[in-house]
Enzyme design. Structure first.
Site, PDB file in Angstrom:
ATOM      1  N   HIS A 277      45.601  64.266  26.720  1.00  0.00           N
ATOM      2  CA  HIS A 277      44.241  64.232  26.181  1.00  0.00           C
ATOM      3  C   HIS A 277      43.347  63.406  27.101  1.00  0.00           C
ATOM      4  O   HIS A 277      42.253  63.844  27.476  1.00  0.00           O
ATOM      5  CB  HIS A 277      44.241  63.645  24.765  1.00  0.00           C
TER       6      HIS A 277
ATOM      7  N   ASP B  12      20.211  76.316  48.158  1.00  0.00           N
ATOM      8  CA  ASP B  12      21.590  76.302  47.664  1.00  0.00           C
ATOM      9  C   ASP B  12      22.143  74.918  47.954  1.00  0.00           C
ATOM     10  O   ASP B  12      21.443  74.053  48.474  1.00  0.00           O
ATOM     11  CB  ASP B  12      22.446  77.368  48.378  1.00  0.00           C
TER      12      ASP B  12
ATOM     13  N   TRP C 274      46.986  57.752  30.258  1.00  0.00           N
ATOM     14  CA  TRP C 274      46.254  58.306  31.402  1.00  0.00           C
ATOM     15  C   TRP C 274      46.212  57.309  32.551  1.00  0.00           C
ATOM     16  O   TRP C 274      45.955  57.677  33.693  1.00  0.00           O
ATOM     17  CB  TRP C 274      44.838  58.754  31.005  1.00  0.00           C
TER      18      TRP C 274
ATOM     19  N   SER D 192      39.077  68.046  44.949  1.00  0.00           N
ATOM     20  CA  SER D 192      37.936  68.792  44.452  1.00  0.00           C
ATOM     21  C   SER D 192      36.734  67.879  44.270  1.00  0.00           C
ATOM     22  O   SER D 192      35.612  68.204  44.681  1.00  0.00           O
ATOM     23  CB  SER D 192      38.320  69.460  43.133  1.00  0.00           C
ATOM     24  N   SER D 193      36.966  66.705  43.675  1.00  0.00           N
ATOM     25  CA  SER D 193      35.849  65.785  43.434  1.00  0.00           C
ATOM     26  C   SER D 193      35.230  65.324  44.746  1.00  0.00           C
ATOM     27  O   SER D 193      34.010  65.213  44.858  1.00  0.00           O
ATOM     28  CB  SER D 193      36.321  64.542  42.700  1.00  0.00           C
TER      29      SER D 193
ATOM     30  N   HIS E  96      37.647  51.561  37.228  1.00  0.00           N
ATOM     31  CA  HIS E  96      36.400  51.066  36.678  1.00  0.00           C
ATOM     32  C   HIS E  96      35.176  51.809  37.195  1.00  0.00           C
ATOM     33  O   HIS E  96      34.347  52.255  36.411  1.00  0.00           O
ATOM     34  CB  HIS E  96      36.226  49.563  36.766  1.00  0.00           C
TER      35      HIS E  96
ATOM     36  N   GLU F 226      35.186  54.711  38.063  1.00  0.00           N
ATOM     37  CA  GLU F 226      35.318  56.011  37.401  1.00  0.00           C
ATOM     38  C   GLU F 226      34.553  56.047  36.072  1.00  0.00           C
ATOM     39  O   GLU F 226      33.938  57.049  35.710  1.00  0.00           O
ATOM     40  CB  GLU F 226      36.805  56.300  37.172  1.00  0.00           C
TER      41      GLU F 226
ATOM     42  N   TYR G 171      31.857  54.600  35.452  1.00  0.00           N
ATOM     43  CA  TYR G 171      30.440  54.829  35.754  1.00  0.00           C
ATOM     44  C   TYR G 171      30.206  56.195  36.359  1.00  0.00           C
ATOM     45  O   TYR G 171      29.103  56.730  36.256  1.00  0.00           O
ATOM     46  CB  TYR G 171      29.904  53.685  36.612  1.00  0.00           C
TER      47      TYR G 171
ATOM     48  N   SER H 165      17.266  60.482  31.432  1.00  0.00           N
ATOM     49  CA  SER H 165      15.996  60.128  32.069  1.00  0.00           C
ATOM     50  C   SER H 165      15.155  61.349  32.407  1.00  0.00           C
ATOM     51  O   SER H 165      13.977  61.226  32.746  1.00  0.00           O
ATOM     52  CB  SER H 165      16.249  59.324  33.354  1.00  0.00           C
TER      53      SER H 165
ATOM     54  N   HIS I 270      38.949  43.254  34.609  1.00  0.00           N
ATOM     55  CA  HIS I 270      38.721  43.020  33.181  1.00  0.00           C
ATOM     56  C   HIS I 270      39.549  43.974  32.312  1.00  0.00           C
ATOM     57  O   HIS I 270      39.607  43.805  31.110  1.00  0.00           O
ATOM     58  CB  HIS I 270      37.234  43.048  32.812  1.00  0.00           C
ATOM     59  N   HIS I 271      40.181  44.960  32.947  1.00  0.00           N
ATOM     60  CA  HIS I 271      41.116  45.794  32.196  1.00  0.00           C
ATOM     61  C   HIS I 271      42.483  45.128  32.120  1.00  0.00           C
ATOM     62  O   HIS I 271      43.390  45.663  31.526  1.00  0.00           O
ATOM     63  CB  HIS I 271      41.275  47.159  32.878  1.00  0.00           C
TER      64      HIS I 271
ATOM     65  N   THR J  92      22.205  47.479  32.718  1.00  0.00           N
ATOM     66  CA  THR J  92      22.345  48.470  31.647  1.00  0.00           C
ATOM     67  C   THR J  92      21.266  48.248  30.596  1.00  0.00           C
ATOM     68  O   THR J  92      20.658  49.202  30.102  1.00  0.00           O
ATOM     69  CB  THR J  92      23.746  48.389  31.009  1.00  0.00           C
TER      70      THR J  92
ATOM     71  N   LYS K 192      18.011  49.632  31.684  1.00  0.00           N
ATOM     72  CA  LYS K 192      17.889  51.078  31.503  1.00  0.00           C
ATOM     73  C   LYS K 192      17.503  51.413  30.060  1.00  0.00           C
ATOM     74  O   LYS K 192      16.610  52.231  29.826  1.00  0.00           O
ATOM     75  CB  LYS K 192      19.199  51.778  31.870  1.00  0.00           C
TER      76      LYS K 192
ATOM     77  N   ARG L 231      46.828  50.440  20.273  1.00  0.00           N
ATOM     78  CA  ARG L 231      46.563  51.844  20.548  1.00  0.00           C
ATOM     79  C   ARG L 231      47.861  52.519  20.972  1.00  0.00           C
ATOM     80  O   ARG L 231      48.859  51.872  21.237  1.00  0.00           O
ATOM     81  CB  ARG L 231      45.491  51.982  21.626  1.00  0.00           C
TER      82      ARG L 231
END
Lengths: 370, 547
Positions: free
Chosen positions: B82, B111, B147, B174-175, B258, B260, B262, B273, B307-308, B333, B336, B455
């Site tokens: 998931h 293009d 994950w 790909s990314s 991390h 990722e 963002y 926006s 921080h993870h 943040t 924004k 979790r």
């Protein structure tokens, strides 16, 4: 200051005495240490800040949403920048953060200060239970989930009621004295686990190959419950942590009793065993350590291979011993078992599951360790 | 404007004659940014449904205590897949697809810069997705280590992990190719007169996101490759038994992971926006500070990874450094959010579906930001990490953030893509339905986490029962509601509630609204007229009359 805080914590704790730690539903378990109390206070303080900001920001937004709408005939004012407010709403949040960071930093430093502990206990994570060693007193034991399987598999045996400490009960809790600084060393036998005791404000990963430490000083007697908090495989949800905090006198009794039984249990590695005795002893070792992965039938599960008629359990005994001592792929090394236990479990595996094989004496294990 | 639209119609007609392949070849050999964008979007929706069904499998198991449907091992496989599928299969390709569809239109480019590479970067995705699905059926099953794939657990796993690692390699390739395309397009193919500080916010956020991806995708590739060699080729990067360091993987993973986060949030900022000014009929407030905020968030995102890992036993100094850095992200943040609210303030707001999703985004993302702030405080994080509080936090950011912005974007641009208007009532129903059930699903998880529910557990102590049941009911309703979205999109493509004008939204001023609806197969073959560009810029207050 500290003393008055202690009194406050105790008062608070007695107020909550009716509710056991495991009953916590919508907020932290009632704090039982000063650190846990600090964390709880910190959380309250930050929630206050957040709620104030939330109300301020959302009321402005919803005012705009309800008043400045086209359907009310409101006309747009096409302003699009204002240096003053933009500087203000950068600087003010930064100041608020500074006010939050200061008390938080103090707690971090207190939490990390494990000096001056009176008792040191090593907590080892295993798939899937905890092992505790009282390193100052020379004894240790395993602490396993005590909830019966039939309660967990309620699908199969419908109607089996669950007791209130479902999944939060163990056969042997960790016992510590009240009011003393207990240092917990964590490590692991296989994968990463995490020793978490919310009521004490403690969560420390148990990492193979590393010793980490954390500490707590419980302010009152009682039984407190946590769970392994790092995904450690299939039975991650089934390795609770139960800590019983007792008086100093009771703790002394507990220690002497444990030391006596450890002495009685100690095996002489040079003793020559009979096959039947080894198999009987090995069955217990197997059930305690191997069953979770290899199953009672020996058929294995997931990445753990079947033992039945495998070339490990029916091939040369030295190879079998090597795997138990050194591990292979998913199988962790088990050097923590005694020579007798290893000899017994190997003999059991080679003389069970319809196998009839050779037997292994403890002294051979002792030799192989060198 | 009329003139330019007519010209485009003519161009379109002109190209019908040599429109290229039809049928399946049109898609397999696609080099047109619009076709590829469509492929990306459908792919990501498919993955969203797949990942969503797995989430429902998880929630079904957690409806009440005890093991109901899955054995714990399969439960872990479901949570792992998931996560991987939603992150790499649903959210990231959706943003790449949007960038593909919209960037050339918004920037006035014919293009994407590298059309053939664009095709390749899309077609790497389906095999990767297939590998992930196949892994469910190999001996040992799919990866079950979460994950984050922490070793040594992931070293222990069966061959499903190898398939997942290969899938991650493909997804990363790909990314990176998609990102190179976006960077080159944005930097080199803007219409005359559109300087960097005058391009739409969505282009800015896509640009910064693409840079982030180019920086961190190789880091992830390195980490999983080391995992692979640890598993099969006798290396000991992460195996403690051989002298390796299991924590090293976490450092490498989160140095990727991390940013990722963002990567999945910044394009959402860009979309919101675009939408908020349109339906407030006002220019975006504080455009320049928005750009600076995006850039500083991107830079800060590289300095907060640990921080993870507050529970792995970092030294006190590291704990403090990462705590302060993490708290600091709240500043840009916050800027924004304030800018968005100032954009709405004194506006002339109307509440079409895209606007509802954008406002829903601002509200819920703010809640996710607040719980992020709570988590940034290291001692509190130690109570919360690996509990449901974290699950609640990142679903507020990724579902109410990334996903809601994607829904908003789809409703916003669907008339441009399909040429038809969607059913507004159904769209609004989809929004309110999602909004309510999203909160029913994820808000109780804050309480579960505070009370200490770990979790990734397939079964839980009794005091967590009520909130879990509520969350499960919410999840099933939320999931069901997404069929409304699918139905609305398909019926719009088939004609909807009528033809869409070139500019269906009164307050929209960016260049994509200057081409016909549906956007012809080829657009901006010659760059848009500078006067047209300036008109759009003035309407967005990015340029003033006197200039």
């Amino acid at each position: 200051m500290r003393a008055s805080r202690t009194t406050a914590v105790l008062a608070c704790a007695s107020a909550l005495r009716s509710a056991t730690a495991a009953d916590s539903r919508i907020s932290f378990q009632p704090p039982q240490t000063l650190i846990a109390q600090d964390i709880s206070d910190l959380h309250t303080w930050i929630m206050i800040v957040i709620v104030v900001i939330f109300v301020a920001v959302f009321s402005v937004m919803f005012y705009a949403i309800f008043r400045h709408r086209k359907s009310l005939g409101h006309k747009a004012l096409p302003f699009h920048e204002n240096t003053t407010v933009e500087v203000l709403w950068t600087v003010i949040p930064a100041l608020i953060l500074a006010v939050m960071a200061w008390p938080a930093a103090k707690v971090v430093l207190a939490q990390k200060d494990s000096r001056g502990a009176t008792i040191t206990i090593k907590a080892t994570g295993y798939q899937w239970f905890w092992g505790y060693d009282y390193v100052d007193y020379g004894f240790g034991y395993k602490s396993k989930l005590a909830t019966p399987r039939k309660e967990i598999d309620n699908y199969q045996t419908a109607g089996s009621a669950k007791n209130p400490n479902y999944l939060l009960e163990v056969d042997e809790p960790l016992v510590v004295p009240v009011g003393q600084k207990v240092r917990i060393l964590t490590t692991s036998n296989d994968v990463i686990h995490s020793w978490a005791m919310p009521a004490f404000g403690v969560k420390q990963d148990a990492i193979p190959g590393f010793i980490r430490d954390t500490w707590f000083k419980a302010e009152r007697e009682g039984t407190f419950r946590g769970q392994c908090s790092e995904l450690c495989g299939q039975d991650h949800g089934f390795m609770p942590i139960v800590v019983k905090v007792v008086s100093a006198a009771k703790f002394q009794d507990y220690v002497s009793q444990k030391q006596a039984s450890a002495k009685a249990m100690a095996d002489d590695p040079n003793k020559i065993w009979t096959r039947d005795d080894l198999v009987a002893r090995g069955k217990k070792v197997y059930e305690a350590n191997c069953l979770a992965c290899h199953q009672a039938t020996g058929m294995g599960t997931g990445p753990f291979p079947s033992l039945v008629n495998s070339k490990i359990t029916t091939g040369p005994v030295q190879a079998h011993l090597g795997i138990v001592l050194q591990g292979k792929n998913a199988m962790p090394a088990w050097p923590g078992l005694s020579d007798t236990e290893i000899a017994a479990v190997i003999t059991y595996e080679r003389n069970h599951f319809n196998h009839v094989g050779d037997l292994l004496q403890p002294k051979d294990v002792k030799l192989a360790r060198k | 404007m009329t003139a330019s639209t007519e010209t485009l119609h003519l161009q379109h007609a002109d190209h019908q004659a040599h429109a290229g392949a039809e049928g399946w070849r049109r898609w397999l050999c696609a080099t047109n940014h619009k076709d590829i964008g469509t492929l990306y979007l459908w792919f990501s929706f498919t993955m969203f449904v797949l990942g969503g069904v797995m989430a429902l499998g998880i929630r079904a198991e957690l409806f009440k205590p005890g093991l109901q449907f899955w054995q714990p091992e399969l439960f872990n496989q479901l949570t792992t897949l998931h996560g991987i599928i939603m992150v790499f299969g649903a959210i990231m390709p959706a943003f790449t697809g949007l960038a593909n569809w919209m960037l050339p239109l918004m920037l006035g480019a014919p293009d994407m810069a590298f059309a053939r590479m664009n095709n390749w970067s899309f077609w790497l995705l389906p095999p990767a997705a297939a590998l992930l699905v196949i892994s469910l059926f190999v001996p040992g099953g799919a990866p079950a280590g979460g994950w984050t794939l922490y070793p040594p657990l992931s070293i222990q796993a069966g061959m499903g992990m190898d398939l997942a690692i290969f899938a991650i390699h493909l997804l990363g390739l790909s990314s990176i190719m998609g990102s190179i395309n976006i960077v080159t397009t944005v930097l080199n193919m803007r219409a005359p007169g559109m300087t960097l500080l005058k391009m739409p916010m969505f282009a800015w956020t896509s640009l910064v996101t693409a840079y982030l991806l180019i920086a961190v995708a190789p880091v992830l590739a390195g980490a999983v490759t080391m995992l692979l060699t640890d598993r099969h080729f006798g290396t000991n990067f992460f195996k403690a038994a051989g002298g390796g360091d299991p924590v090293l993987f976490q450092h490498i993973f989160w140095f990727f992971g991390h940013p990722e986060v963002y990567i999945m949030a910044l394009p959402a900022f860009g979309i919101v926006s675009q939408i908020l000014p349109t339906f407030s009929r006002k220019p975006l407030f504080g455009y320049v500070s928005m750009v600076y905020a995006v850039c500083s968030i991107a830079i800060l995102s590289f300095m907060v990874w640990a921080h993870h890992m507050f529970a792995v036993g970092l030294p006190a100094t590291a704990q403090l450094f990462f705590m302060f850095m993490t708290m600091l992200i709240a500043v840009p943040t916050g800027v924004k959010v304030f800018n968005w609210i100032a954009t709405m303030w004194e506006g002339e707001m109307s509440f079409e579906t895209p606007m509802l999703f954008a406002i829903g985004f601002v509200c819920l993302f703010t809640v996710g930001g607040f719980s992020g702030l709570v988590l940034s405080i290291a001692p509190i994080d130690i109570q919360m990490t690996d509990t449901y509080y974290v699950v609640a936090h990142f679903h507020y950011v990724l579902v109410a953030g990334a996903l809601f912005s994607l829904f908003g974007a789809t409703y916003y641009w669907l008339p441009k893509w399909s040429g038809y208007m969607y059913n507004e009532r159904l769209g609004k129903l989809h929004f309110w339905w999602s909004m309510i059930w999203f909160n029913v699903t994820f808000f109780p998880m804050h309480f579960l986490g505070l009370a200490g529910m770990p979790r990734r557990i397939p079964d839980y102590p009794l005091q967590f029962t009520d909130f879990n049941s509520v969350a499960s009911i919410g999840a099933f309703c939320f999931g069901l509601g997404q069929l409304l979205f699918l139905y609305n999109v398909i019926s719009t493509i088939r004609g909807g509630v009528g033809k869409a004008p070139a500019k269906p939204w009164e307050g929209a001023h960016t260049l994509e609204w200057e081409v016909a609806s549906p956007a012809p197969h080829h657009t901006w073959e010659s760059p848009p007229d500078e006067a047209l560009v300036k008109k759009g810029l003035r309407a967005q207050s990015l340029e003033h009359d006197h200039e």
